[in-house]
Design a protein around this motif. Structure first.
Motif, PDB file in Angstrom:
ATOM      1  N   LEU A   1       0.853  -1.180   0.000  1.00 53.73           N
ATOM      2  CA  LEU A   1       0.000   0.000   0.000  1.00 53.73           C
ATOM      3  C   LEU A   1       0.895   1.238   0.000  1.00 53.73           C
ATOM      4  O   LEU A   1       1.462   1.606   1.034  1.00 53.73           O
TER       5      LEU A   1
ATOM      6  N   TRP B   1       1.702  -5.111   3.097  1.00 50.44           N
ATOM      7  CA  TRP B   1       1.523  -5.907   1.880  1.00 50.44           C
ATOM      8  C   TRP B   1       0.041  -6.208   1.702  1.00 50.44           C
ATOM      9  O   TRP B   1      -0.722  -6.243   2.674  1.00 50.44           O
ATOM     10  N   HIS B   2      -0.362  -6.439   0.469  1.00 49.93           N
ATOM     11  CA  HIS B   2      -1.756  -6.841   0.229  1.00 49.93           C
ATOM     12  C   HIS B   2      -1.822  -7.874  -0.875  1.00 49.93           C
ATOM     13  O   HIS B   2      -0.895  -8.008  -1.685  1.00 49.93           O
TER      14      HIS B   2
ATOM     15  N   THR C   1      -9.927 -10.579  -0.137  1.00 49.80           N
ATOM     16  CA  THR C   1      -8.722  -9.759  -0.214  1.00 49.80           C
ATOM     17  C   THR C   1      -8.189  -9.486   1.183  1.00 49.80           C
ATOM     18  O   THR C   1      -8.956  -9.361   2.142  1.00 49.80           O
TER      19      THR C   1
ATOM     20  N   ALA D   1      -4.781  -7.675   3.637  1.00 51.72           N
ATOM     21  CA  ALA D   1      -3.550  -6.905   3.811  1.00 51.72           C
ATOM     22  C   ALA D   1      -2.905  -7.390   5.097  1.00 51.72           C
ATOM     23  O   ALA D   1      -3.582  -7.874   5.999  1.00 51.72           O
ATOM     24  N   TRP D   2      -1.581  -7.251   5.167  1.00 50.28           N
ATOM     25  CA  TRP D   2      -0.895  -7.711   6.367  1.00 50.28           C
ATOM     26  C   TRP D   2       0.396  -6.930   6.597  1.00 50.28           C
ATOM     27  O   TRP D   2       1.038  -6.465   5.667  1.00 50.28           O
TER      28      TRP D   2
ATOM     29  N   VAL E   1      -5.724   0.503   4.980  1.00 54.50           N
ATOM     30  CA  VAL E   1      -6.366  -0.720   4.475  1.00 54.50           C
ATOM     31  C   VAL E   1      -7.831  -0.448   4.175  1.00 54.50           C
ATOM     32  O   VAL E   1      -8.370  -0.875   3.150  1.00 54.50           O
TER      33      VAL E   1
ATOM     34  N   ILE F   1      -9.962  -3.097   1.088  1.00 56.06           N
ATOM     35  CA  ILE F   1      -9.554  -4.485   1.313  1.00 56.06           C
ATOM     36  C   ILE F   1     -10.409  -5.095   2.421  1.00 56.06           C
ATOM     37  O   ILE F   1     -10.814  -4.411   3.361  1.00 56.06           O
TER      38      ILE F   1
ATOM     39  N   PHE G   1      -7.414  -7.134   7.508  1.00 55.57           N
ATOM     40  CA  PHE G   1      -6.046  -6.729   7.818  1.00 55.57           C
ATOM     41  C   PHE G   1      -5.533  -7.611   8.952  1.00 55.57           C
ATOM     42  O   PHE G   1      -6.186  -7.767   9.981  1.00 55.57           O
TER      43      PHE G   1
END
Length: 249
Positions: free
Chosen positions: A126, A132-133, A169, A171-172, A184, A189, A192
């Protein structure tokens, strides 16, 4: 096989692109021990327990994600800090620490290793953040993803969100990254995953409808130190052992 301490320092600084990061602590060699390294212990945090384990294993050096000398930390070497550093010096053990560089590395980094462990497909970050996603390998519900995370990471994951909602979807960002939740949400998304949670995170997740999973600071950041150690063992032929000392947060 042996590896000179200075050669290891130079290799790690280059491999992890240390110069690209403005961090909260010095990255690289933080405490200098003996010059020749045959046995290396890796771990998440340079706690007294990890130092004691390294001494018992007759390690020449320790490599961690969380080292010492953080911004805002009191400068005097007293108390717990004194005891840790004294143990390193008395046993001639070097301490290497890599914080943000080990979060971000595309292969051995904490985020990369978390995705690999859970089978997530990474699609990018992002903006210029460490978040990351990507996508799950299969659609999961909030409840099933919590169970998957808990079993895989061996940690009681906290989930904020509706158990029956479907998640595609994700994100992390490992560790203490709950402050990225708004990014996020803005990216649209579904969920998370991070290591920690704070009080405002709960309300933001509930009111936005984005699922939040607090999967443990330590639990989400084991992958990087272990993978980096394995990489060094393969490249230089030194003995490397990852010592996992779980904590409840």
């Amino acid at each position: 096989m042996t590896l000179h301490r200075d050669d290891l320092t130079a290799y790690l600084d280059d491999y992890l692109s240390v110069g690209q990061f403005q961090d909260y602590c010095p990255n690289g060699l933080q405490v200098a021990g003996r010059s020749e390294i045959r046995r290396l212990v890796t771990g998440v945090t340079a706690s007294q327990r990890l130092i004691d384990e390294a001494i018992e294993r007759q390690a020449d050096a320790i490599l961690v994600h969380h080292g010492y000398f953080w911004k805002g930390e009191a400068a005097p070497i007293t108390g717990i800090k004194r005891n840790r550093i004294a143990a390193l010096l008395a046993n001639d053990i070097s301490l290497f620490a890599y914080h943000l560089p080990l979060d971000a590395h595309p292969d051995v980094g904490n985020n990369a290793q978390l995705a690999q462990l859970l089978g997530w497909t990474a699609e990018g970050t992002l903006g210029d953040s460490l978040v990351w996603h990507g996508r799950l390998d299969a659609v999961e519900t909030g409840a099933s993803l919590r169970q998957t995370l808990s079993e895989t990471l061996e940690f009681p994951v906290l989930h904020i969100g509706e158990a029956e909602d479907e998640i595609e979807t994700i994100a992390w960002c490992t560790g203490a990254a709950q402050s990225y939740l708004q990014q996020v949400i803005d990216a649209g998304i579904d969920a998370f995953v991070s290591g920690e949670i704070s009080e405002p995170t709960v309300h933001l997740a509930r009111e936005s409808g984005v699922h939040y999973f607090a999967a443990g600071h330590h639990a989400t950041e084991r992958g990087g130190p272990e993978a980096l150690g394995w990489h060094l063992a393969q490249r230089f032929g030194i003995h490397v052992e990852f010592v996992d000392l779980p904590i409840p947060v």
